[in-house]
Design an enzyme around this catalytic site. Structure first.
Site, short mmCIF file in Angstrom:
data_model
loop_
_atom_site.label_atom_id
_atom_site.label_comp_id
_atom_site.label_asym_id
_atom_site.label_seq_id
_atom_site.Cartn_x
_atom_site.Cartn_y
_atom_site.Cartn_z
N HIS A 1 0.86 -1.18 0.00
CA HIS A 1 0.00 0.00 0.00
C HIS A 1 0.90 1.23 0.00
CE1 HIS A 1 -2.89 3.03 1.23
NE2 HIS A 1 -3.87 2.16 1.23
N HIS B 1 0.14 3.23 11.94
CA HIS B 1 0.98 4.35 11.55
C HIS B 1 1.19 5.31 12.71
CE1 HIS B 1 1.55 7.97 8.59
NE2 HIS B 1 2.69 7.39 8.87
N GLU C 1 -2.95 14.78 11.30
CA GLU C 1 -3.93 14.43 10.28
C GLU C 1 -5.35 14.65 10.78
OE1 GLU C 1 -1.16 10.75 8.57
OE2 GLU C 1 -3.10 10.33 9.52
N HIS D 1 -5.85 12.70 14.31
CA HIS D 1 -4.71 11.94 14.82
C HIS D 1 -3.51 12.88 14.79
CE1 HIS D 1 -7.29 8.62 12.97
NE2 HIS D 1 -7.40 8.50 14.29
N HIS E 1 -2.31 5.30 15.02
CA HIS E 1 -3.67 5.11 14.51
C HIS E 1 -3.62 4.05 13.43
CE1 HIS E 1 -1.67 8.41 12.34
NE2 HIS E 1 -2.29 7.98 11.27
#
Length: 453
Positions: free
Chosen positions: A306, A349, A355, A379, A385
């Site tokens: 990803h 992450h 964010e 976050h 998160h």
């Protein structure tokens, strides 16, 4: 076919300014447009006398000496100069619209937060009175950072106008339709579109279809630009031709009005005897625009893994640190997932950036429950998160054939600065107190056995 459309055997375009009525295509272009024929001077900016008795005036969005590829200004030819659209200012209070630095001592911003959609109010709310600040970051006085807002609008601005000297506004509608009647033309926006309103531009906001709700990123720093594509090349992501800038539009109305200015986080109002939307013609590259998010062409992994979410960046506002944005505007829309032997949702992450996400419609793949349309999550810098238990189990055990993520459109305002909650976000907005519990169900699978998956 007339002689005007056929010259030297060639058929000339019937729509010289683009194919979308009322708009000119492009991002950062040098545009020219006039609402009356001959109003726009040719070959010079400041003639001794402007046609129709207009005044010439320059609106500078950058310093005079900014590099040419970043220098932005627009020449306006208007009924009255802007000095006639102001008087003595008096300070007013818009208590829900906050600016950085705003760090309430009794509010904890450290944590993972998520909110349901802020409900509509029974009150009559305009663009100004309906703005609700959720987070602030950086410092408006040093032109760095941002603020994230929710707007709730039920009423059009009547003979009242606004501009912000603090920064540009990125508007992301979620419900309802709005019209931005600006000095440089008219922009209508609806959900799945965005608009950029430059710093210093005068406008009023009208409700086309209400009630209206959406998100706003107030950018204190350098203006938004398209990200560099690097090896991706010349195409995909957000293409310049899909941004639309309005053609000139003006009104000559002498009616008692007010103009409100946001300056260094304060609001000041002045009474004026006429509408300030009196620009008959203009040319330049400092102008508002809109963009249809459905034209964003996502790029992703086509074999395994990803990619970083930065690959979905629509717009970026640079900072003084190369590659580290003051703000990135990132879009998570419908797309195909085809990666082999890969955990496909966004991975777990921790991030130096902060964010803030919003859901325009549908379901977000990393949080199938709880992240509702109109909702937001935060976050902050270096807080972990990632997917909740259901998303993890589904993605870990799925049959990995080609799969289209459908019925989804979320976005992220990402900044290099920590985002601080406002009192409204902490106490009045519908905070999901149990959000942090969404990871409680994650289980320990490790038992020391080699090869276990």
């Amino acid at each position: 076919m007339t002689d005007q459309t056929r010259m030297s055997g060639l058929v000339r375009a019937a729509t010289p300014m683009g194919t979308t009525e009322g708009y000119m295509p492009g991002f950062g272009n040098d545009f020219e447009t006039e609402a009356l024929p001959g109003a726009l001077p040719q070959g010079m900016n400041s003639p001794q006398k402007v046609n129709y008795g207009l005044y010439g005036e320059q609106l500078s969005g950058t310093a005079f000496t900014a590099p040419s590829h970043q220098n932005e200004r627009t020449w306006c030819y208007r009924i009255r100069p802007s000095v006639k659209h102001q008087g003595r200012y008096e300070r007013i209070d818009l208590p829900y619209w906050k600016s950085a630095p705003h760090i309430p001592q009794d509010v904890t911003s450290l944590g993972q937060y998520r909110w349901d959609a802020v409900p509509h109010s029974d009150d009559s709310l305009t663009w100004l009175t309906g703005m609700r600040t959720m987070t602030t970051a950086g410092d408006v006085n040093t032109a760095a950072g941002m603020a994230a807002h929710i707007y709730l609008v039920t009423q059009s601005m009547q003979d009242e106008y606004f501009y912000s000297a603090d920064g540009e506004l990125l508007v992301v509608p979620q419900e309802g339709r709005l019209r931005f009647a600006t000095e440089l033309g008219i922009i209508d926006i609806a959900p799945q579109e965005i608009a950029i309103i430059p710093r210093g531009l005068v406008y009023r906001v009208e409700v086309i279809e209400g009630p209206a709700r959406g998100f706003v990123c107030e950018n204190y720093g350098q203006k938004f630009d398209l990200p560099g594509r690097g090896p991706i090349g010349a195409n995909c992501m957000a293409n310049r031709r899909d941004f639309k800038t309005p053609v000139a539009a003006f009104e000559d109305r002498e009616v008692p009005s007010t103009i409100t200015v946001k300056w260094c986080g304060q609001f000041h109002r002045s009474e004026i005897p006429q509408s300030p939307l009196d620009v008959v013609a203009w040319h330049g590259n400092y102008a508002p625009c809109k963009y249809d998010l459905k034209t964003y062409c996502p790029v992703g992994a086509i074999l395994f893994d990803h990619p970083d979410p930065s690959i979905f960046t629509v717009l970026t506002a640079p900072s003084g640190v190369e590659g580290t944005a003051n703000i990135d505007f990132v879009l998570f829309r419908e797309r195909w997932m085809v990666m082999e032997d890969t955990f496909r949702p966004p991975w777990y992450h921790r991030n130096v950036m902060s964010e803030l996400m919003g859901n325009i419609y549908g379901q977000y793949d990393a949080k199938p429950q709880g992240f509702v349309p109109g909702g937001m999550s935060l976050h902050n810098c270096m807080l972990p998160h990632g997917p909740d238990r259901d998303a993890f189990e589904k993605a870990s055990n799925a049959d990995l054939g080609p799969d289209k993520l459908d019925n989804t459109m979320s976005f992220m305002f990402e900044t290099r600065f920590p985002q601080h909650l406002t009192e409204f976000a902490a106490r009045e907005a519908p905070l999901q107190d149990d959000y942090v519990d969404c990871w409680d169900g994650l289980e320990k699978h490790f038992d020391g056995t080699p090869g276990r998956k």
